[in-house]
Design a protein around this motif. Structure first.
Motif, short mmCIF file in Angstrom:
data_model
loop_
_atom_site.label_atom_id
_atom_site.label_comp_id
_atom_site.label_asym_id
_atom_site.label_seq_id
_atom_site.Cartn_x
_atom_site.Cartn_y
_atom_site.Cartn_z
N ILE A 146 0.84 -1.20 0.00
CA ILE A 146 0.00 0.00 0.00
C ILE A 146 0.88 1.25 0.00
O ILE A 146 0.59 2.24 -0.68
CB ILE A 146 -0.94 0.00 1.22
CG1 ILE A 146 -2.00 -1.10 1.06
CG2 ILE A 146 -1.60 1.35 1.41
CD1 ILE A 146 -3.00 -0.83 -0.03
N ARG A 184 3.65 1.61 -1.42
CA ARG A 184 4.20 1.79 -2.77
C ARG A 184 3.14 2.14 -3.80
O ARG A 184 3.43 2.19 -4.99
CB ARG A 184 4.91 0.51 -3.19
CG ARG A 184 6.13 0.19 -2.32
CD ARG A 184 6.70 -1.17 -2.66
NE ARG A 184 7.83 -1.49 -1.78
CZ ARG A 184 8.44 -2.67 -1.77
NH1 ARG A 184 8.02 -3.63 -2.59
NH2 ARG A 184 9.44 -2.89 -0.94
N GLY A 185 1.91 2.34 -3.36
CA GLY A 185 0.86 2.75 -4.28
C GLY A 185 0.16 1.61 -4.99
O GLY A 185 -0.52 1.85 -6.00
N ARG A 186 0.28 0.40 -4.50
CA ARG A 186 -0.35 -0.74 -5.16
C ARG A 186 -1.64 -1.13 -4.43
O ARG A 186 -1.78 -0.90 -3.24
CB ARG A 186 0.61 -1.94 -5.17
CG ARG A 186 1.90 -1.66 -5.92
CD ARG A 186 2.87 -2.81 -5.82
NE ARG A 186 4.14 -2.51 -6.48
CZ ARG A 186 5.20 -3.29 -6.44
NH1 ARG A 186 5.14 -4.45 -5.78
NH2 ARG A 186 6.33 -2.94 -7.07
N SER A 187 -2.54 -1.72 -5.19
CA SER A 187 -3.83 -2.13 -4.63
C SER A 187 -3.70 -3.54 -4.05
O SER A 187 -3.32 -4.48 -4.76
CB SER A 187 -4.90 -2.10 -5.72
OG SER A 187 -6.14 -2.54 -5.21
N SER A 196 -7.61 0.41 2.84
CA SER A 196 -7.05 0.38 1.50
C SER A 196 -8.04 0.95 0.48
O SER A 196 -7.66 1.73 -0.41
CB SER A 196 -6.68 -1.05 1.13
OG SER A 196 -6.16 -1.12 -0.17
N GLU A 203 -7.45 4.38 -1.83
CA GLU A 203 -7.58 4.38 -3.29
C GLU A 203 -8.65 5.35 -3.76
O GLU A 203 -8.49 6.04 -4.77
CB GLU A 203 -7.88 2.97 -3.77
CG GLU A 203 -6.73 2.00 -3.57
CD GLU A 203 -7.09 0.59 -4.00
OE1 GLU A 203 -8.21 0.43 -4.57
OE2 GLU A 203 -6.29 -0.33 -3.79
N ALA A 250 -7.25 8.82 -3.57
CA ALA A 250 -6.30 9.06 -4.66
C ALA A 250 -7.03 9.31 -5.97
O ALA A 250 -6.64 10.20 -6.75
CB ALA A 250 -5.35 7.88 -4.79
N ARG A 251 -8.09 8.54 -6.24
CA ARG A 251 -8.85 8.76 -7.47
C ARG A 251 -9.52 10.13 -7.47
O ARG A 251 -9.52 10.84 -8.50
CB ARG A 251 -9.91 7.66 -7.63
CG ARG A 251 -9.33 6.30 -8.03
CD ARG A 251 -10.43 5.35 -8.46
NE ARG A 251 -11.33 5.04 -7.37
CZ ARG A 251 -11.18 3.99 -6.56
NH1 ARG A 251 -10.17 3.16 -6.73
NH2 ARG A 251 -12.05 3.74 -5.59
N GLU A 271 -6.82 12.78 -8.14
CA GLU A 271 -6.42 12.83 -9.55
C GLU A 271 -7.51 13.46 -10.41
O GLU A 271 -7.22 14.23 -11.33
CB GLU A 271 -6.10 11.42 -10.03
CG GLU A 271 -4.86 10.82 -9.37
CD GLU A 271 -4.62 9.38 -9.80
OE1 GLU A 271 -5.45 8.88 -10.61
OE2 GLU A 271 -3.65 8.78 -9.35
N ASP A 309 1.04 9.15 -14.37
CA ASP A 309 2.31 8.63 -13.85
C ASP A 309 2.76 7.36 -14.56
O ASP A 309 3.71 6.72 -14.13
CB ASP A 309 2.19 8.35 -12.34
CG ASP A 309 1.06 7.39 -12.02
OD1 ASP A 309 0.34 7.00 -12.95
OD2 ASP A 309 0.89 7.05 -10.84
N ARG A 360 1.05 4.49 -15.03
CA ARG A 360 0.52 3.20 -14.58
C ARG A 360 -0.27 2.49 -15.67
O ARG A 360 -0.28 1.27 -15.75
CB ARG A 360 -0.35 3.40 -13.34
CG ARG A 360 0.43 3.65 -12.07
CD ARG A 360 -0.49 3.89 -10.91
NE ARG A 360 -1.25 5.12 -11.08
CZ ARG A 360 -2.14 5.58 -10.19
NH1 ARG A 360 -2.38 4.90 -9.11
NH2 ARG A 360 -2.78 6.71 -10.40
#
Length: 234
Positions: free
Chosen positions: A74, A76-79, A102, A106, A109-110, A113, A167, A169
């Motif tokens: 988490i 590191r930005g992963r789901s 988690s 997320e 973050a969405r 963005e 970024d 992804r």
């Protein structure tokens, strides 16, 4: 003097009365055998207790290790989602809380963005109109030049916002030659004169995201030229 064997033989039960206590005297080897038996029981109980404690600790440590690994992912930005069904009851609520956290991260973050993308896109239109209006003013006006520079700075800030959102992804990986990407980025910088000297060695192809790596290389070279001056080498 009388012969001792002449006394009549009596059983021990005949000598015992209400005030006597009978203590049996076991042979010595039987005592040793019982001591070893007791020690064996103590040893068996200790081994069973140690095994039970080890199983309990292992049952609790594995979910904790899984939780630590998921927390690092988490970060590191992963789901990541933790399985709730195959965990001990003591860890079920903790796993559920972690999964909820988690999802909240997320979602935040969405939303961030989406907000940055919307603001950056909406500001581009008025900035473009301002730029077109300034083009109609006299070119020798010092105030006009200052406003143009301000608009360019705002455009650069918006580009940074958009680059932060994109970024890489969603960009697919390709087997690319990194040296070729370096040449593509350095070519516009060396169009008039050589500002970036290329000292490249052969490299094997590797999985890369083309647009993201080119943006990274461009930032490195432009920062080197802006802050380091001449003598930039790659």
């Amino acid at each position: 003097h009388r012969d001792l064997h002449s006394f009549p033989t009596r059983r021990s039960s005949d000598l015992l009365g209400p005030d006597w206590v009978e203590v049996p005297l076991y042979p010595y080897p039987l005592k040793i055998q019982r001591i070893w038996s007791v020690l064996g029981w103590f040893l068996a109980i200790g081994l069973l207790s140690t095994a039970a404690a080890w199983l309990l600790v292992r049952q609790l440590s594995l979910p904790l290790k899984r939780l630590v690994f998921a927390a690092r992912q988490i970060g590191r930005g992963r789901s990541v989602r933790l399985p709730v069904g195959d965990t001990p009851s003591e860890m079920t609520e903790l796993y559920r809380a972690f999964n909820q956290m988690s999802e909240d991260v997320e979602q935040a973050a969405r939303e961030r963005e989406l907000m940055l993308a919307g603001v950056s896109h909406d500001l581009r239109t008025p900035l473009t109109r301002l730029r077109l209006s300034l083009e109609l003013l006299p070119a020798d006006n010092e105030l006009t030049e200052d406003m143009v520079r301000d608009i360019e700075d705002m455009d650069a800030i918006l580009d940074q916002f958009l680059a932060f959102i994109r970024d890489g992804r969603d960009e697919p990986l390709e087997e690319l030659d990194l040296n070729e990407l370096v040449r593509e980025v350095a070519a516009p910088l060396n169009q008039n004169q050589e500002q970036v000297r290329l000292c490249l060695e052969p490299l094997p192809a590797m999985p890369l995201r083309r647009v993201s790596v080119k943006r990274l290389l461009a930032n490195l070279m432009e920062n080197a030229l802006r802050h380091g001056g001449s003598g930039v080498e790659v």
